[in-house]
Design a protein around this motif. Structure first.
Motif, PDB file in Angstrom:
ATOM      1  N   PHE A   1       8.498   2.145   4.127  1.00  0.00           N
ATOM      2  CA  PHE A   1       7.536   1.181   5.042  1.00  0.00           C
ATOM      3  C   PHE A   1       8.006  -0.207   4.410  1.00  0.00           C
ATOM      4  O   PHE A   1       7.243  -0.530   3.210  1.00  0.00           O
ATOM      5  N   PHE A   2       8.682  -1.057   5.123  1.00  0.00           N
ATOM      6  CA  PHE A   2       9.203  -2.248   4.259  1.00  0.00           C
ATOM      7  C   PHE A   2       8.414  -3.597   5.059  1.00  0.00           C
ATOM      8  O   PHE A   2       8.863  -4.648   4.393  1.00  0.00           O
TER       9      PHE A   2
ATOM     10  N   PHE B   1       9.795   2.543  -4.051  1.00  0.00           N
ATOM     11  CA  PHE B   1       9.899   1.115  -3.658  1.00  0.00           C
ATOM     12  C   PHE B   1       9.981   1.232  -1.766  1.00  0.00           C
ATOM     13  O   PHE B   1      10.200   2.299  -1.464  1.00  0.00           O
ATOM     14  N   SER B   2       9.877   0.124  -1.220  1.00  0.00           N
ATOM     15  CA  SER B   2      10.029  -0.060   0.282  1.00  0.00           C
ATOM     16  C   SER B   2      11.127   0.632   0.910  1.00  0.00           C
ATOM     17  O   SER B   2      11.187   1.528   1.813  1.00  0.00           O
TER      18      SER B   2
ATOM     19  N   ARG C   1       0.866  -1.206  -0.185  1.00  0.00           N
ATOM     20  CA  ARG C   1      -0.030  -0.112   0.052  1.00  0.00           C
ATOM     21  C   ARG C   1       0.968   1.331   0.119  1.00  0.00           C
ATOM     22  O   ARG C   1       0.647   2.269  -0.769  1.00  0.00           O
ATOM     23  N   ALA C   2       2.024   1.098   0.784  1.00  0.00           N
ATOM     24  CA  ALA C   2       2.804   2.247   0.742  1.00  0.00           C
ATOM     25  C   ALA C   2       3.680   2.416  -0.644  1.00  0.00           C
ATOM     26  O   ALA C   2       3.593   3.711  -1.097  1.00  0.00           O
ATOM     27  N   ALA C   3       3.827   1.582  -1.201  1.00  0.00           N
ATOM     28  CA  ALA C   3       4.361   1.528  -2.528  1.00  0.00           C
ATOM     29  C   ALA C   3       3.512   2.231  -3.610  1.00  0.00           C
ATOM     30  O   ALA C   3       4.004   2.910  -4.548  1.00  0.00           O
TER      31      ALA C   3
ATOM     32  N   PHE D   1       3.971   3.884   8.546  1.00  0.00           N
ATOM     33  CA  PHE D   1       4.229   4.736   7.242  1.00  0.00           C
ATOM     34  C   PHE D   1       4.314   6.417   7.634  1.00  0.00           C
ATOM     35  O   PHE D   1       3.489   6.903   8.633  1.00  0.00           O
ATOM     36  N   ASP D   2       5.075   6.851   7.088  1.00  0.00           N
ATOM     37  CA  ASP D   2       5.352   8.520   7.213  1.00  0.00           C
ATOM     38  C   ASP D   2       4.393   9.267   6.369  1.00  0.00           C
ATOM     39  O   ASP D   2       4.682   9.131   5.124  1.00  0.00           O
TER      40      ASP D   2
END
Ligand code: SGN
Ligand code: CA
Length: 535
Positions: free
Chosen positions: A100-101, A94-95, A86-88, A109-110
């Motif tokens: 957020f990996f 990319f993570s 979702r962050a990607a 998540f920032d």
């Protein structure tokens, strides 16, 4: 007189049609980004495969998008797990760049960073996210948000707790979560948005995520059928680096909660005992069986049937509420100027390799569904085999909205691919993948890799259980997807594959450089790191 009326009606109609056409052309399209959780392409009829053969009408509404738009056969996630995917998608990065990996203990998540909803909002869009979010921090960049926050951000199927607009906690007790998300989306579309502005809605289901709990109306759809097993159901994992040691096997790792087996006398048990009852068999304990006789292959088959019937029941529900959305767009004159996308945060194992869950770079979990409809821009019934990644979604939507794509976005717009205007040989020839979360929940070792149209090279670069902070030089896998689409034969270091291995390693290094991948030391640290929520 009659003739005149007809003539003037004709003129009005003609003029009106012309006008509508012109405004449509100039208007920014609305966007409905539909995403479910853990929906594999193998459980969508339009993608084909064994389940589509058995149930040709499994997902009639998702199939509608393929019939009226494009289905992409080779769209991949860059890290096959929920929050990171979702962050990607939100950032187009990319993570290792968006930070957020992993879901668990990798921090949250920032939300202060650049995302495509923020960029659309600045460009005049009304933006909303409704449903699953799972990024730890409250959504940013939305005019309206209502996201699931209970069960560690996973949300639950019933009595789901939401965070509305980042401040109000709302518990919804009336509906199954898929229905609730539909009701909330409809409400926002109808009365919650500024009707003068284009909109972008993220419409996101929890289903068909574990513990696979369909809404009542879809609970018994598959009761009387025997679900066909995949060809790789009994993969021995021979020659593979990490596949034999995962905690995602149908036989060993599906527990009583997954299979909905309630304790006989819950009223006599403490909360702790009930929790233990449901957790039994999780991870790598003794496999749980409903009877002493049901063991080994028979147990595995029994669990598979139960699991699949409930998973597919959840899929039916998601498809139903996608149908409601498509009908709503038709009925409200919105279909023509709205881009509709369907995807899932990653794929899932439906018994392939003997598994459930995801994480591995093998096709079933690496591949994401991706269907897109935009009448008059994307030709109906088109199929693309071009290699796309989830980091491409953000630039694609910005591109369609006519918004400049910031140069730090790492994905590429696939607009010209879906519109059929991309020149031949102008597209990427490989995609990149990197997974970090170990050992929880499913004991899948960290790995990165590259996939071209034909080959896949994977490096399991770190195994902290064998040696802390030590880079593993030799743990690689190579597959020829043309000869071995089921990825059963690891060809790494096999005679005759030296040259292709070298080419793929060169490609991998080039991609790692281009995408600003971490140093070896930092990659290992990301697996070891324990910050934020800890399981
Ligand atoms: C939960 C599930 C896991 C699943 C993760 C991540 N266990 O922890 O099986 O892999 O979520 O899923 S459960 O018993 O709590 O359901 S993800 O889709 O959010 O990445
Ligand atoms: Ca998921």
């Amino acid at each position: 007189l009659i003739n005149l009326t007809v003539l003037s009606a004709f003129i009005t109609l003609f003029g009106c049609a012309k006008n509508t056409h012109e405004t449509t052309k100039a208007k920014q399209p609305n966007i409905i980004f539909i995403m479910s959780d853990d929906h594999a392409t193998n459980a969508i009829s339009a993608y084909g495969g064994r389940l589509a053969e058995q149930f040709p009408d499994l997902t009639p509404n998702i199939d509608r998008l393929a019939n009226e738009g494009m289905i992409m056969q080779n769209t991949f996630c860059t890290n096959a797990i929920c929050g990171p995917s979702r962050a990607a998608i939100l950032t187009g990065k990319f993570s290792h760049v968006n930070g957020f990996f992993k879901n668990e203990s990798g921090g949250d998540f920032d939300g202060t960073q650049q995302t495509f909803p923020k960029l659309l909002q600045t460009a005049g869009y009304q933006t909303a996210v409704i449903g699953k979010w799972h990024l730890g921090t409250a959504p940013t960049g939305f005019d309206y948000s209502k996201v699931m926050i209970n069960h560690g951000g996973q949300g639950t199927y019933h009595n789901t707790v939401f965070l509305e607009n980042g401040k109000d906690t709302v518990q919804e007790n009336s509906f199954h979560s898929s229905r609730q998300v539909w009701e909330d989306a409809k409400k926002w579309l109808t009365g919650g948005r500024d009707q003068e502005k284009p909109f972008m809605l993220m419409y996101q289901f929890k289903a068909p995520h574990r513990p696979w709990t369909p809404d009542e109306q879809f609970q018994h759809v598959f009761d009387d059928v025997e679900i066909v097993e995949p060809e790789t159901f009994n993969d021995t994992y021979e020659g593979k680096v990490a596949a034999g040691n995962t905690w995602q096997t149908i036989e060993r790792n599906l527990n009583r909660k997954d299979l909905k087996v309630a304790p006989p006398h819950p009223e006599k048990m403490t909360k702790k005992e009930i929790a233990a009852w449901y957790k039994y068999g999780n991870n790598n304990e003794e496999p749980w069986s409903p009877s002493d006789e049901l063991k080994g292959q028979a147990l595995k088959k029994w669990k598979y049937q139960k699991y699949m019937k409930e998973y597919l029941g959840c899929v039916k529900g998601v498809d139903h509420y996608i149908g409601e959305m498509l009908n709503y767009l038709d009925e409200n004159g919105l279909a023509e100027n709205t881009i509709v996308i369907y995807t899932s945060d990653q794929g899932f194992y439906l018994g392939e390799h003997g598994w459930f869950d995801k994480r591995m770079m093998y096709e079933e979990s690496f591949k994401m569904p991706f269907l897109i409809r935009y009448p008059n821009h994307i030709a109906p019934k088109t199929v693309s085999k071009k290699l796309a990644m989830n980091v491409d979604f953000a630039p694609t939507l910005l591109d369609f909205a006519g918004v400049d794509i910031p140069s730090d976005i790492q994905g590429r717009s696939i607009k010209s691919i879906v519109e059929g205007t991309e020149p031949e040989n102008d597209w990427r020839d490989a995609v990149y993948y990197h997974y970090y979360e170990f050992p929880w929940w499913h004991h899948v070792l960290p790995h990165y890799g590259v996939r071209t149209e034909r080959y896949k090279l994977i490096h399991f670069y770190y195994n902290p259980e064998i040696a802390k902070e030590q880079w593993r030089e030799k743990d690689w896998e190579l597959f020829d997807l043309e000869k071995d689409p089921n990825e059963l034969y690891n060809l790494y270091e096999k005679a005759g594959y030296e040259e292709i291995t070298q080419q793929l390693k060169t490609k991998l290094q080039a991609m790692q450089k281009e995408y600003k991948e971490d140093s070896q030391e930092d990659m290992m640290k990301k697996t070891d790191i324990r910050i934020g929520r800890v399981y």
